[in-house]
Design a protein around this motif. Structure first.
Motif, mmCIF file in Angstrom:
data_model
loop_
_atom_site.group_PDB
_atom_site.id
_atom_site.type_symbol
_atom_site.label_atom_id
_atom_site.label_comp_id
_atom_site.label_asym_id
_atom_site.label_seq_id
_atom_site.Cartn_x
_atom_site.Cartn_y
_atom_site.Cartn_z
ATOM 1 N N HIS A 1 0.815 -1.219 0.000
ATOM 2 C CA HIS A 1 0.000 0.000 0.000
ATOM 3 C C HIS A 1 0.849 1.269 0.000
ATOM 4 O O HIS A 1 0.493 2.250 -0.657
ATOM 5 N N ASN A 2 1.952 1.278 0.754
ATOM 6 C CA ASN A 2 2.731 2.511 0.861
ATOM 7 C C ASN A 2 3.573 2.797 -0.382
ATOM 8 O O ASN A 2 4.313 3.776 -0.420
ATOM 9 N N ASP A 3 3.451 1.941 -1.408
ATOM 10 C CA ASP A 3 4.166 2.171 -2.672
ATOM 11 C C ASP A 3 3.276 2.774 -3.751
ATOM 12 O O ASP A 3 3.753 3.086 -4.841
ATOM 13 N N PHE A 4 1.982 2.938 -3.466
ATOM 14 C CA PHE A 4 1.034 3.424 -4.475
ATOM 15 C C PHE A 4 1.488 4.730 -5.122
ATOM 16 O O PHE A 4 1.586 4.843 -6.341
ATOM 17 N N GLU A 5 1.712 5.748 -4.292
ATOM 18 C CA GLU A 5 2.030 7.076 -4.828
ATOM 19 C C GLU A 5 3.314 7.045 -5.653
ATOM 20 O O GLU A 5 3.399 7.674 -6.708
ATOM 21 N N MET A 6 4.306 6.301 -5.172
ATOM 22 C CA MET A 6 5.589 6.249 -5.868
ATOM 23 C C MET A 6 5.456 5.566 -7.229
ATOM 24 O O MET A 6 5.977 6.061 -8.235
ATOM 25 N N LEU A 7 4.755 4.437 -7.281
ATOM 26 C CA LEU A 7 4.617 3.727 -8.550
ATOM 27 C C LEU A 7 3.741 4.494 -9.546
ATOM 28 O O LEU A 7 4.015 4.507 -10.747
ATOM 29 N N GLU A 8 2.706 5.157 -9.037
ATOM 30 C CA GLU A 8 1.845 5.950 -9.918
ATOM 31 C C GLU A 8 2.590 7.152 -10.495
ATOM 32 O O GLU A 8 2.370 7.543 -11.643
ATOM 33 N N ALA A 9 3.495 7.731 -9.693
ATOM 34 C CA ALA A 9 4.166 8.961 -10.100
ATOM 35 C C ALA A 9 5.402 8.726 -10.964
ATOM 36 O O ALA A 9 5.786 9.594 -11.752
ATOM 37 N N ALA A 10 6.032 7.576 -10.828
ATOM 38 C CA ALA A 10 7.285 7.305 -11.546
ATOM 39 C C ALA A 10 7.060 7.227 -13.050
ATOM 40 O O ALA A 10 5.954 6.930 -13.523
ATOM 41 N N GLY A 11 8.115 7.469 -13.804
ATOM 42 C CA GLY A 11 8.038 7.290 -15.246
ATOM 43 C C GLY A 11 7.673 5.859 -15.591
ATOM 44 O O GLY A 11 6.905 5.606 -16.526
ATOM 45 N N ARG A 12 8.223 4.918 -14.829
ATOM 46 C CA ARG A 12 7.866 3.504 -14.966
ATOM 47 C C ARG A 12 7.694 2.931 -13.569
ATOM 48 O O ARG A 12 8.651 2.832 -12.803
ATOM 49 N N GLY A 13 6.461 2.573 -13.215
ATOM 50 C CA GLY A 13 6.181 1.957 -11.936
ATOM 51 C C GLY A 13 6.052 0.455 -12.115
ATOM 52 O O GLY A 13 5.243 -0.007 -12.920
ATOM 53 N N VAL A 14 6.867 -0.285 -11.365
ATOM 54 C CA VAL A 14 6.901 -1.744 -11.524
ATOM 55 C C VAL A 14 6.468 -2.417 -10.222
ATOM 56 O O VAL A 14 7.109 -2.230 -9.186
ATOM 57 N N ALA A 15 5.388 -3.168 -10.298
ATOM 58 C CA ALA A 15 4.933 -3.934 -9.138
ATOM 59 C C ALA A 15 5.580 -5.310 -9.158
ATOM 60 O O ALA A 15 5.799 -5.894 -10.227
ATOM 61 N N MET A 16 5.875 -5.821 -7.980
ATOM 62 C CA MET A 16 6.435 -7.163 -7.888
ATOM 63 C C MET A 16 5.358 -8.202 -8.191
ATOM 64 O O MET A 16 4.171 -7.958 -8.006
ATOM 65 N N GLN A 17 5.784 -9.362 -8.631
ATOM 66 C CA GLN A 17 4.841 -10.458 -8.881
ATOM 67 C C GLN A 17 4.028 -10.774 -7.629
ATOM 68 O O GLN A 17 2.860 -11.144 -7.706
#
Length: 270
Positions: free
Chosen positions: A219-235
């Motif tokens: 949950h605490n990675d939402f803003e960072m992944l949405e804002a980054a040029g490329r947001g990568v979620a782990m499997q």
């Protein structure tokens, strides 16, 4: 390839399920740094339990702790370091009302110090399992404004605590739940999230948004992944994070998923 900022969440992302770095991950991150990319840890962890990971990787770049509330270069007196603090009043107020709110443990931290109402063996890495006399949370020992508060609460008390905090301190405090099986609530300064630290570091190195790549799982990675040029979620990331990510690793954190993704994306030889 142009210089990139590689923003790394730790738990469930860079670390395996034993909260450790693998040799493959270390070699991959060092290879990325050698190619000129800025490899930065951006974590919810306090500095006290993230420094050894930073040192093990062997990088000299800025690091973000407390989900964006502290950005610094470990072991250096960096003129651009910043902290976003809460207030001493908030910590002591919650301490005074701990029983009626169903609070079990209150942990209060700044960059180098930790205080708590008592030691806890619940999560020894995250909550202090022993306290010196001057680390006991009280009016005498807590002399400065802290950066972060972590609350372990009784079952079913989350909404009561959030309501109490919002009513009195909601203009500048943001409660966030850890999720998973933990009854843990973090209090951070409103509007301060991981992407704040990510973009601050990018600015220092003249890296534009398109060249930021961020990895996370919770949950605490939402803003960072949405804002980054490329947001990568782990499997192994939560489903909601995968929905907002630009990409998902093909392998989970326990099988070097981050390292494999970076090797393929940046064509790194490890």
């Amino acid at each position: 390839m142009e210089q990139h900022l590689i923003a790394l969440d730790l738990d469930g992302t860079t670390l395996n399920n034993e909260s450790a770095l693998t040799d493959t991950t270390i070699k991959t991150l060092r290879a990325a740094a050698k190619e000129g990319h800025i490899v930065s840890i951006i974590t919810g962890r306090p500095y006290r339990i993230a420094q050894h990971i930073y040192d093990q990787i062997g990088i000299k770049t800025p690091m973000v702790n407390f989900n964006g509330a502290l950005t610094h270069i470990p072991h250096e007196d960096w003129s651009k370091e910043y902290q976003v603090q809460l207030t001493r009043e908030l910590a002591l107020d919650l301490l005074d009302h701990q029983e009626e709110l169903g609070i079990k443990t209150i942990t209060v931290e700044d960059k180098f110090h930790v205080w708590a109402n008592h030691a806890s063996d619940k999560l020894p890495e995250f909550l202090p399992d022993h306290l010196d006399e001057d680390q006991i949370l009280n009016n005498k020992n807590l002399t400065e404004d802290p950066i972060a508060l972590t609350i372990e609460y009784e079952d079913g008390q989350e909404n009561k605590i959030v309501k109490a905090v919002n009513e009195k301190y909601g203009d500048f405090v943001e409660p966030r739940v850890w999720g998973g099986s933990y009854n843990i609530l973090e209090l951070i300064h409103r509007g301060t999230h991981k992407e704040s630290g990510m973009f601050y570091i990018a600015k220092q190195f003249g890296i534009n948004k398109e060249n930021t790549i961020a990895f996370g799982d919770e949950h605490n990675d939402f803003e960072m992944l949405e804002a980054a040029g490329r947001g990568v979620a782990m499997q192994n990331a939560i489903p909601d994070l995968k929905k907002v990510a630009d990409d998902v690793t093909s392998i989970d954190n326990d099988h070097d998923g981050l390292a494999k993704y970076l090797q393929d994306y940046f064509k790194l030889s490890v």
